[in-house]
Design an enzyme around this catalytic site. Structure first.
Site, PDB file in Angstrom:
ATOM      1  N   GLY A  13      -5.265   1.559   7.875  1.00  0.00           N
ATOM      2  CA  GLY A  13      -6.314   0.839   8.588  1.00  0.00           C
ATOM      3  C   GLY A  13      -6.064  -0.655   8.610  1.00  0.00           C
TER       4      GLY A  13
ATOM      5  CG  ASP B 220      -1.961   1.120   1.162  1.00  0.00           C
ATOM      6  OD1 ASP B 220      -1.709   2.126   0.445  1.00  0.00           O
ATOM      7  OD2 ASP B 220      -3.010   1.004   1.802  1.00  0.00           O
TER       8      ASP B 220
ATOM      9  CG  HIS C 234      -0.899   5.235   4.912  1.00  0.00           C
ATOM     10  ND1 HIS C 234      -1.869   5.438   5.856  1.00  0.00           N
ATOM     11  CD2 HIS C 234      -1.543   4.725   3.818  1.00  0.00           C
ATOM     12  CE1 HIS C 234      -3.048   5.059   5.375  1.00  0.00           C
ATOM     13  NE2 HIS C 234      -2.871   4.619   4.149  1.00  0.00           N
TER      14      HIS C 234
ATOM     15  CB  ILE D 154      -3.358   8.346   9.373  1.00  0.00           C
ATOM     16  CG1 ILE D 154      -3.752   7.978   7.931  1.00  0.00           C
ATOM     17  CG2 ILE D 154      -3.810   9.755   9.710  1.00  0.00           C
ATOM     18  CD1 ILE D 154      -5.267   7.979   7.679  1.00  0.00           C
TER      19      ILE D 154
END
Length: 284
Positions: free
Chosen positions: A210, A187, A192, A207
């Site tokens: 998830g 990803d 991120h 962040i």
């Protein structure tokens, strides 16, 4: 409208290949924070090739984790990826994932729901190898600004936490560099990693993925409830309820019943702000 519901649901399945080996599995586990303490026998099951087993949430990154993105490229779906949010994830295991493997991934659009201000696309990816089915991934994807087309709103029930105290509560720290390591499993979203990109998206800093929180939580349940036996997991479902940042600590509460563990995950240092909700691990 960019989403042609009838066309998306009627489209032929899309297929691709996923190939992985022990280094992919080890990298994924390290990206979840495995290996602390480095010589702990329980951690060596995630990090040492001679003892390795595969956490079932690895199914979300096998083949560089492109199943969901492939689904968003299905006929009838033309969306702005900047408007896409990962709303929920379910992995169903048909048998334990091997350390070395090659599988065919078959992706379909299972449903498109109208939430008013957003559409929710449910994408399914099924993996099978020469010995048969391995896993089924269901991803619920919110697309902001694409609702209001008069379609079915879909399920909206929420899973309340049990009224009793949890049987287990554990805390798992997120290392400062953890998102940088986790993204190497496939990803590459700069949200991120890149502070400037994160600010454009409305965050003070990058962040955590998830799905990294998702994997960390399953590892906590396997290690705490299931005696470290990944083969006991039969399915794992969650709803992404809020963000978490590298450097924070996850507080993971677990309520156990026969064959089922319900979980909530919060940010311990932010007054238990919700991170994962409606979370259930089913197991033998």
């Amino acid at each position: 409208m960019p989403i042609d519901v009838a066309k998306a649901l009627a489209a032929e399945p899309r297929t691709g290949k996923a190939v992985w080996g022990h280094k992919d599995v080890q990298l994924y586990h390290l990206g979840l924070g495995a290996g602390v303490p480095a010589t702990d026998p329980g951690e060596l099951r995630y990090t040492l090739e001679s003892k390795l087993h595969v956490l079932p949430s690895f199914a979300t990154v096998a083949g560089a984790g492109m199943a969901m993105m492939g689904g968003l490229a299905a006929p009838g779906i033309e969306v702005d990826l900047a408007a896409v949010l990962h709303g929920g994830q379910t992995v169903t295991l048909h048998r334990p994932i091997p350390v070395e493997g090659e599988a065919t991934l078959t992706s379909t659009v299972q449903a498109v729901y109208d939430k008013g201000k957003a559409a929710v696309i449910v994408l399914r990816s099924e993996a099978a190898d020469a010995d048969g089915p391995l896993w089924t991934n269901d991803s619920a994807v919110f697309v902001r600004g694409e609702g209001g087309f008069g379609g079915d709103r879909g399920p909206s029930a929420r899973l309340e936490a049990p009224s009793r105290e949890p049987e287990f509560t554990v805390e798992r720290p997120i290392r400062e560099e953890q998102a940088l390591l986790y993204r190497l499993s496939g990803d590459w979203n700069p949200l991120h990693a890149d502070p400037e990109f994160a600010k454009l998206a409305g965050f003070d800093k990058p962040i955590l993925h998830g799905l990294c929180t998702y994997g960390m939580t399953l590892k906590a349940v396997v290690d705490t409830v299931l005696g470290g036996d990944v083969a006991r997991v039969t399915s794992y479902a969650t709803r992404f309820a809020g963000v978490v940042f590298p450097g924070e600590t996850l507080r993971i509460r677990m309520w156990t019943d026969e064959g089922r563990t319900q979980v909530t995950v919060t940010a311990a240092g932010r007054d238990d702000a919700p991170v994962l909700a409606d979370t259930v691990v089913t197991h033998s």
